[in-house]
Design an enzyme around this catalytic site. Structure first.
Site, PDB file in Angstrom:
ATOM      1  N   GLU A 171       4.603  36.534   1.702  1.00  0.00           N
ATOM      2  CA  GLU A 171       3.390  35.919   1.244  1.00  0.00           C
ATOM      3  C   GLU A 171       3.550  37.405   0.426  1.00  0.00           C
ATOM      4  OE1 GLU A 171      -0.292  35.635   3.101  1.00  0.00           O
ATOM      5  OE2 GLU A 171       0.306  33.843   3.785  1.00  0.00           O
ATOM      6  N   ASN A 213       9.201  33.928   3.786  1.00  0.00           N
ATOM      7  CA  ASN A 213       7.950  33.228   4.335  1.00  0.00           C
ATOM      8  C   ASN A 213       6.654  33.323   2.937  1.00  0.00           C
ATOM      9  OD1 ASN A 213       7.079  30.910   5.864  1.00  0.00           O
ATOM     10  ND2 ASN A 213       5.357  31.929   6.449  1.00  0.00           N
ATOM     11  N   HIS A 250       0.557  24.303   3.064  1.00  0.00           N
ATOM     12  CA  HIS A 250       0.244  24.454   3.531  1.00  0.00           C
ATOM     13  C   HIS A 250      -0.866  23.751   2.911  1.00  0.00           C
ATOM     14  CE1 HIS A 250      -1.228  27.024   6.654  1.00  0.00           C
ATOM     15  NE2 HIS A 250      -0.442  27.909   6.494  1.00  0.00           N
ATOM     16  N   GLU A 279       4.227  25.993   8.432  1.00  0.00           N
ATOM     17  CA  GLU A 279       2.856  26.178   8.470  1.00  0.00           C
ATOM     18  C   GLU A 279       2.302  24.240   7.962  1.00  0.00           C
ATOM     19  OE1 GLU A 279       0.914  29.663   7.417  1.00  0.00           O
ATOM     20  OE2 GLU A 279       2.777  30.525   7.887  1.00  0.00           O
ATOM     21  N   ASP A 281       0.147  21.578   7.371  1.00  0.00           N
ATOM     22  CA  ASP A 281      -1.511  20.921   6.813  1.00  0.00           C
ATOM     23  C   ASP A 281      -1.381  20.479   5.752  1.00  0.00           C
ATOM     24  OD1 ASP A 281      -2.176  23.337   6.012  1.00  0.00           O
ATOM     25  OD2 ASP A 281      -3.406  23.991   7.779  1.00  0.00           O
TER      26      ASP A 281
HETATM   27  O1  9MR Z   1      -4.450  30.583  11.413  1.00  0.00           O
HETATM   28  C1  9MR Z   1      -4.756  31.706  11.085  1.00  0.00           C
HETATM   29  C2  9MR Z   1      -5.130  31.990  11.350  1.00  0.00           C
HETATM   30  O2  9MR Z   1      -5.879  32.093  12.769  1.00  0.00           O
HETATM   31  C3  9MR Z   1      -6.013  33.942  10.880  1.00  0.00           C
HETATM   32  O3  9MR Z   1      -7.355  34.135  11.231  1.00  0.00           O
HETATM   33  C4  9MR Z   1      -5.473  33.682   9.718  1.00  0.00           C
HETATM   34  C5  9MR Z   1      -5.273  35.568   9.350  1.00  0.00           C
HETATM   35  O4  9MR Z   1      -4.784  35.851   8.373  1.00  0.00           O
HETATM   36  O5  9MR Z   1      -4.273  33.649   9.782  1.00  0.00           O
HETATM   37  C6  9MR Z   1      -3.670  32.411   9.877  1.00  0.00           C
HETATM   38  O6  9MR Z   1      -2.183  31.889   9.322  1.00  0.00           O
HETATM   39  C7  9MR Z   1      -1.805  32.721   8.132  1.00  0.00           C
HETATM   40  C8  9MR Z   1      -0.478  32.282   8.326  1.00  0.00           C
HETATM   41  O7  9MR Z   1      -0.459  33.187   9.370  1.00  0.00           O
HETATM   42  C9  9MR Z   1       0.231  33.204   7.230  1.00  0.00           C
HETATM   43  N1  9MR Z   1      -0.818  31.324   6.408  1.00  0.00           N
HETATM   44  C10 9MR Z   1      -1.759  31.034   5.947  1.00  0.00           C
HETATM   45  C11 9MR Z   1      -2.230  30.955   7.347  1.00  0.00           C
HETATM   46  C12 9MR Z   1      -3.614  30.721   6.816  1.00  0.00           C
HETATM   47  O8  9MR Z   1      -4.542  31.407   6.506  1.00  0.00           O
END
Ligand code: 9MR
Length: 464
Positions: A171, A213, A250, A279, A281
């Site tokens: 990111e 990513n 997402h 990722e 969904d």
């Molecule tokens: O699913 C993850 C969630 O449990 C955490 O609280 C969050 C914190 O930043 O991160 C979520 O996963 C993220 C991933 O690491 C990077 N892309 C976005 C995902 C959803 O926020």
């Protein structure tokens, strides 16, 4: 060591060619060669992972270490998926909570579970502006750059040989129309921080596949997608060691599946990198959108697999949108059926027919994707059947040295094996068989334990 741009990249690829394990299924290769029709429904795979493996791909999920003690969760995980991504356990705040003090307990638990099941692991993530521990948030300049590089080196070294792909950087681009890098303490250490992270990861684990990513990089026309594309193009031209791009995908929180998604996948692939859907969904899990994403991946040879961001809706970071393939009780949703059907009717690794670039001037002409190196294929031959058990033999081709993972459906159990070096896990339901010089065919006996209908499924075939 000084590496010229061509020499560096070529050297890295040459090293990977010999050692990178590619999972590929018998149906995939035969279909790609035009040697057989697609599987009929009678022999269609019944799980996401098995079906994806038949097409030379993986189907994975994000996993939380805290849920590995929930048997409803692990039952679905072990049955359906052949790849995992730790949802939070490999992030910087989890692995280096105090500077120089590394903590791998929860990540190791996930890796160990995955390996016992023959699942591949995606490491997520080595360098990111978010989920930094307090000590890192407060750093800047060359001290931060050094701390970041040390983190990349230590963590990639710890997991060397256990992680197939790393999200090295996550990111790093801004949303919106600027096409600029995201402002962060890491970005402020200098624009070259991303390539520095990739070089450090490459040095620490030369066999891992290194990915960039990001999210909101799904629509080919978005400025952010184009900016990431230009960075990858630049990295490839200059020999920065990058192997793959992860599209988080997402389609929640207001972001929708774009109709040009396949163009995005094929355009990145045409740069000479693999593409991963990392990722996935989708808000309210519409079957059509899940089917489209699956078909898009299958249509692009370098799309190596799909990872959904959680198993049941109740496991989702956006549980209110019910975006996943299983409901809170573990039941399969309509989207699950759509994905499995798409996988089962899909083809193996074949060149995409979608012209990359969508006419965008930054896009080079399509390139031919060579078949993956170091792959192996399998074919299953049913053997003798008795009242309480049956035999199966598996023939491997394409490699003289191989590892094959086979799963049977509980309560069935594999009890006896021959012509390979065997390791049995999960109470006899998962067999990892390695070549031991006794030829290309191995076999095993399965006790039915009351389930006489199910038959073994190949999870993966890995060369080398
Ligand atoms: O699913 C993850 C969630 O449990 C955490 O609280 C969050 C914190 O930043 O991160 C979520 O996963 C993220 C991933 O690491 C990077 N892309 C976005 C995902 C959803 O926020």
């Amino acid at each position: 060591m000084i590496r010229t741009s061509l020499g560096g990249d070529a050297g890295r690829r040459a090293r990977l060619r010999g050692r990178y394990a590619v999972v590929i299924g018998a149906v995939a290769v035969l279909a790609a060669a035009g040697a057989m029709a697609l599987p009929n429904t009678a022999s269609a795979a019944t799980t996401l992972g098995a079906s994806a493996a038949e097409r030379g791909r993986y189907f994975g999920t994000a996993v939380a270490a805290s849920k590995l003690s929930d048997s409803a969760y692990t039952t679905i995980l072990n049955r359906e998926f052949n790849q995992v991504t730790p949802e939070n356990e490999m992030k910087i705040d989890a692995t280096e909570p105090q500077q120089g003090q590394f903590s791998y307990g929860n990540a190791d638990r996930i890796v160990s579970h995955a390996r016992s099941q023959g699942m591949q692991v995606r490491g997520h993530t080595l360098a990111w502006h978010s989920q930094q521990p307090g000590w890192m948030q407060n750093m800047s300049g060359s001290a931060l750059r050094q701390a970041m590089l040390n983190h990349v080196t230590q963590v990639a070294t710890h997991f060397r040989g256990q992680v197939t792909w790393w999200d090295v950087v996550n990111e790093a681009f801004a949303d919106g129309s600027s096409g600029a890098r995201r402002d962060s303490n890491l970005q402020r250490t200098g624009n070259d921080w991303i390539e520095a992270a990739f070089r450090a990861a490459d040095a620490a684990d030369p066999n891992a596949q290194l990915c960039y990513n990001d999210y909101n990089t799904d629509n080919w026309n978005d400025a952010k997608t184009q900016a990431v594309y230009r960075m990858v193009q630049d990295f490839k031209q200059r020999g920065v060691p990058i192997d793959c791009v992860g599209l988080q995908s997402h389609f929640t929180g207001g972001s929708n599946y774009p109709s040009n998604y396949r163009t995005t996948l094929s355009s990145f692939a045409a740069l000479g990198v693999d593409v991963h859907i990392t990722e996935l969904d989708i808000r309210n899990a519409p079957a059509d959108a899940y089917r489209n994403v699956t078909n898009d991946c299958l249509a692009v040879a370098r799309c190596k697999g799909i990872t959904v961001w959680g198993i049941r809706d109740s496991d989702s970071w956006r549980s209110g949108e019910s975006p996943l393939l299983f409901n809170g009780s573990g039941g399969k949703k309509a989207a699950y059926d759509a994905v499995l059907a798409a996988l089962n009717s899909g083809t193996g690794p074949n060149p995409t027919t979608t012209p990359p670039g969508g006419g965008n001037p930054t896009t080079p002409p399509p390139t031919t994707t060579p078949p993956p190196a170091g792959s192996c294929t399998t074919s299953i031959t049913p053997g003798t059947v008795w009242g309480d058990r049956y035999n199966t033999s598996v023939t491997v081709s394409g490699a003289s040295s191989w590892t094959v993972v086979v799963a049977v459906t509980s309560p069935q159990q594999i009890t006896t094996t021959w012509s390979g070096s065997a390791s049995l896990a999960s109470n006899g339901t998962v067999l990892t068989m390695r070549s031991n010089g006794s030829g290309s065919t191995f076999g095993f006996t399965t006790m039915t334990n009351g389930n006489s209908g199910a038959r073994p499924q190949i999870r993966s075939c890995t060369a080398g």
